[in-house]
Motif scaffolding. Structure first.
Motif, PDB file in Angstrom:
ATOM      1  N   ALA A 195       0.834  -1.206   0.000  1.00 19.01           N
ATOM      2  CA  ALA A 195       0.000   0.000   0.000  1.00 19.01           C
ATOM      3  C   ALA A 195       0.868   1.256   0.000  1.00 19.01           C
ATOM      4  O   ALA A 195       0.591   2.219  -0.735  1.00 19.01           O
ATOM      5  CB  ALA A 195      -0.923  -0.012   1.208  1.00 19.01           C
ATOM      6  N   LEU A 196       1.921   1.249   0.788  1.00 17.05           N
ATOM      7  CA  LEU A 196       2.835   2.387   0.823  1.00 17.05           C
ATOM      8  C   LEU A 196       3.493   2.602  -0.537  1.00 17.05           C
ATOM      9  O   LEU A 196       3.625   3.747  -1.008  1.00 17.05           O
ATOM     10  CB  LEU A 196       3.910   2.160   1.883  1.00 17.05           C
ATOM     11  N   GLU A 197       3.906   1.515  -1.177  1.00 18.67           N
ATOM     12  CA  GLU A 197       4.585   1.639  -2.468  1.00 18.67           C
ATOM     13  C   GLU A 197       3.653   2.215  -3.531  1.00 18.67           C
ATOM     14  O   GLU A 197       4.072   3.043  -4.360  1.00 18.67           O
ATOM     15  CB  GLU A 197       5.114   0.276  -2.906  1.00 18.67           C
ATOM     16  N   PHE A 198       2.395   1.797  -3.511  1.00 16.20           N
ATOM     17  CA  PHE A 198       1.453   2.352  -4.486  1.00 16.20           C
ATOM     18  C   PHE A 198       1.236   3.840  -4.231  1.00 16.20           C
ATOM     19  O   PHE A 198       1.282   4.660  -5.167  1.00 16.20           O
ATOM     20  CB  PHE A 198       0.118   1.613  -4.426  1.00 16.20           C
ATOM     21  N   ASP A 199       0.995   4.212  -2.984  1.00 14.24           N
ATOM     22  CA  ASP A 199       0.748   5.619  -2.681  1.00 14.24           C
ATOM     23  C   ASP A 199       1.983   6.475  -2.923  1.00 14.24           C
ATOM     24  O   ASP A 199       1.863   7.642  -3.317  1.00 14.24           O
ATOM     25  CB  ASP A 199       0.277   5.765  -1.238  1.00 14.24           C
ATOM     26  N   ASP A 200       3.178   5.924  -2.695  1.00 13.97           N
ATOM     27  CA  ASP A 200       4.405   6.675  -2.985  1.00 13.97           C
ATOM     28  C   ASP A 200       4.535   6.932  -4.481  1.00 13.97           C
ATOM     29  O   ASP A 200       4.926   8.030  -4.911  1.00 13.97           O
ATOM     30  CB  ASP A 200       5.630   5.908  -2.483  1.00 13.97           C
ATOM     31  N   TRP A 201       4.244   5.918  -5.283  1.00 14.50           N
ATOM     32  CA  TRP A 201       4.279   6.093  -6.741  1.00 14.50           C
ATOM     33  C   TRP A 201       3.265   7.155  -7.160  1.00 14.50           C
ATOM     34  O   TRP A 201       3.578   8.053  -7.965  1.00 14.50           O
ATOM     35  CB  TRP A 201       3.949   4.765  -7.429  1.00 14.50           C
ATOM     36  N   LEU A 202       2.080   7.056  -6.604  1.00 18.11           N
ATOM     37  CA  LEU A 202       1.030   8.007  -6.953  1.00 18.11           C
ATOM     38  C   LEU A 202       1.441   9.429  -6.598  1.00 18.11           C
ATOM     39  O   LEU A 202       1.231  10.371  -7.389  1.00 18.11           O
ATOM     40  CB  LEU A 202      -0.257   7.625  -6.220  1.00 18.11           C
ATOM     41  N   ALA A 203       2.050   9.596  -5.434  1.00 22.35           N
ATOM     42  CA  ALA A 203       2.443  10.931  -4.994  1.00 22.35           C
ATOM     43  C   ALA A 203       3.430  11.576  -5.964  1.00 22.35           C
ATOM     44  O   ALA A 203       3.322  12.771  -6.275  1.00 22.35           O
ATOM     45  CB  ALA A 203       3.047  10.861  -3.592  1.00 22.35           C
ATOM     46  N   VAL A 204       4.387  10.813  -6.448  1.00 21.61           N
ATOM     47  CA  VAL A 204       5.382  11.350  -7.387  1.00 21.61           C
ATOM     48  C   VAL A 204       4.709  11.817  -8.674  1.00 21.61           C
ATOM     49  O   VAL A 204       4.964  12.925  -9.169  1.00 21.61           O
ATOM     50  CB  VAL A 204       6.459  10.297  -7.704  1.00 21.61           C
ATOM     51  N   HIS A 205       3.822  11.000  -9.208  1.00 23.02           N
ATOM     52  CA  HIS A 205       3.231  11.322 -10.505  1.00 23.02           C
ATOM     53  C   HIS A 205       2.128  12.373 -10.413  1.00 23.02           C
ATOM     54  O   HIS A 205       1.917  13.124 -11.369  1.00 23.02           O
ATOM     55  CB  HIS A 205       2.749  10.038 -11.177  1.00 23.02           C
ATOM     56  N   LEU A 206       1.470  12.456  -9.263  1.00 21.98           N
ATOM     57  CA  LEU A 206       0.530  13.557  -9.055  1.00 21.98           C
ATOM     58  C   LEU A 206       1.292  14.875  -8.933  1.00 21.98           C
ATOM     59  O   LEU A 206       0.902  15.882  -9.533  1.00 21.98           O
ATOM     60  CB  LEU A 206      -0.305  13.323  -7.800  1.00 21.98           C
ATOM     61  N   ALA A 207       2.363  14.873  -8.167  1.00 20.62           N
ATOM     62  CA  ALA A 207       3.148  16.102  -7.985  1.00 20.62           C
ATOM     63  C   ALA A 207       3.697  16.611  -9.308  1.00 20.62           C
ATOM     64  O   ALA A 207       3.815  17.829  -9.517  1.00 20.62           O
ATOM     65  CB  ALA A 207       4.285  15.860  -6.991  1.00 20.62           C
TER      66      ALA A 207
END
Length: 258
Positions: free
Chosen positions: A181-193
């Motif tokens: 779950a952390l890895e998915f949200d970390d990936w999402l955070a980078v690409h949203l930013a």
């Protein structure tokens, strides 16, 4: 200029809990200028056609079972706003987005749990909106983008769902957060930013652990983020306001766009 928001609505119990996340949402509602109205896309209202509420006073829908009696006593009698509903109709027509008006449906818990934490007095008009998991992320984003002009008129656009929402994987006792779950949200955070729409639109094939975070049977909780992003396409700025977890992997993420 009002921002748009993606807000995780978590489990229905949030409506009666006092914790880190509910306290954050209580304060978040005070941090923005008071909206003229709120347009809210809820993961719990799925439809093939884009639905737009045109309701005078909303009933409260208890679209869950097996929870404490107290939850079923909560009322959130928000009013609609005929003018904003009409503006949405006009914007959708201008952008060739098919839609249907809905004059009876109340607010499901994806809407009222979030709204009650932000604005407990139910004194801001609401226009409820459906989501369609069968559309591509490009099309979902386009629907949100059509509403971007509303933000300049003090209308707050919210997508209510969850970035990691897999009820088959949750652990009903709070545990250490699952790495996937952390890895998915970390990936999402980078690409949203980075406002990386190319990657975000194909998240299901490129994001780590997407098959667990956004299971094929449950993408309706993730896709409200595209409606909310689209509503801020004129600014293309994403800010993570909050992230925490319950039950091992159920994410409580709040993103501000614009």
């Amino acid at each position: 200029m009002m921002p748009s928001l993606f807000i995780a609505h978590g489990a229905p119990l949030l409506a009666i809990e006092n914790n880190e996340y509910t306290q954050f949402l209580n304060e978040l509602g005070k941090s923005f200028p008071r909206p003229k109205a709120i347009v809210l896309f809820s993961a719990h209202w799925e439809s093939r056609a884009q639905k737009v509420s045109d309701v005078n006073t909303y009933s409260t829908i208890y679209d869950f079972g097996g929870f404490p009696h107290e939850l079923y006593q909560i009322q959130y009698p928000a009013q609609g706003d005929q003018q904003v509903s009409d503006e949405i109709k006009d914007l959708f027509k201008e952008n060739d987005i098919p839609f249907e008006m809905e004059t009876e449906r109340g607010l499901d818990h994806g809407a009222w749990v979030v709204l009650r934490l932000l604005y407990p007095n139910a004194d801001i008009p609401v226009i409820a909106m459906s989501v369609n998991p069968k559309l591509s992320p490009v099309e979902q984003y386009k629907i949100g983008k059509a509403l971007s002009d509303l933000r300049a008129k003090d209308v707050l656009v919210i997508g209510s769902g969850g970035t990691v929402h897999n009820l088959r994987a949750v652990k009903w006792a709070d545990n250490e957060v699952d790495q996937w779950a952390l890895e998915f949200d970390d990936w999402l955070a980078v690409h949203l930013a980075n406002w990386d729409l190319e990657s975000l639109f194909k998240y299901d094939s490129v994001a780590p652990n997407a098959e667990y975070a956004v299971p094929r049977y449950g993408s309706e909780h993730f896709i409200p983020i595209f409606y909310a992003m689209g509503a801020a396409d004129d600014v293309k700025k994403a800010t993570l306001l909050h992230r925490s977890y319950r039950y091992g992997n159920l994410s409580h993420s709040v993103w501000q766009f614009g």
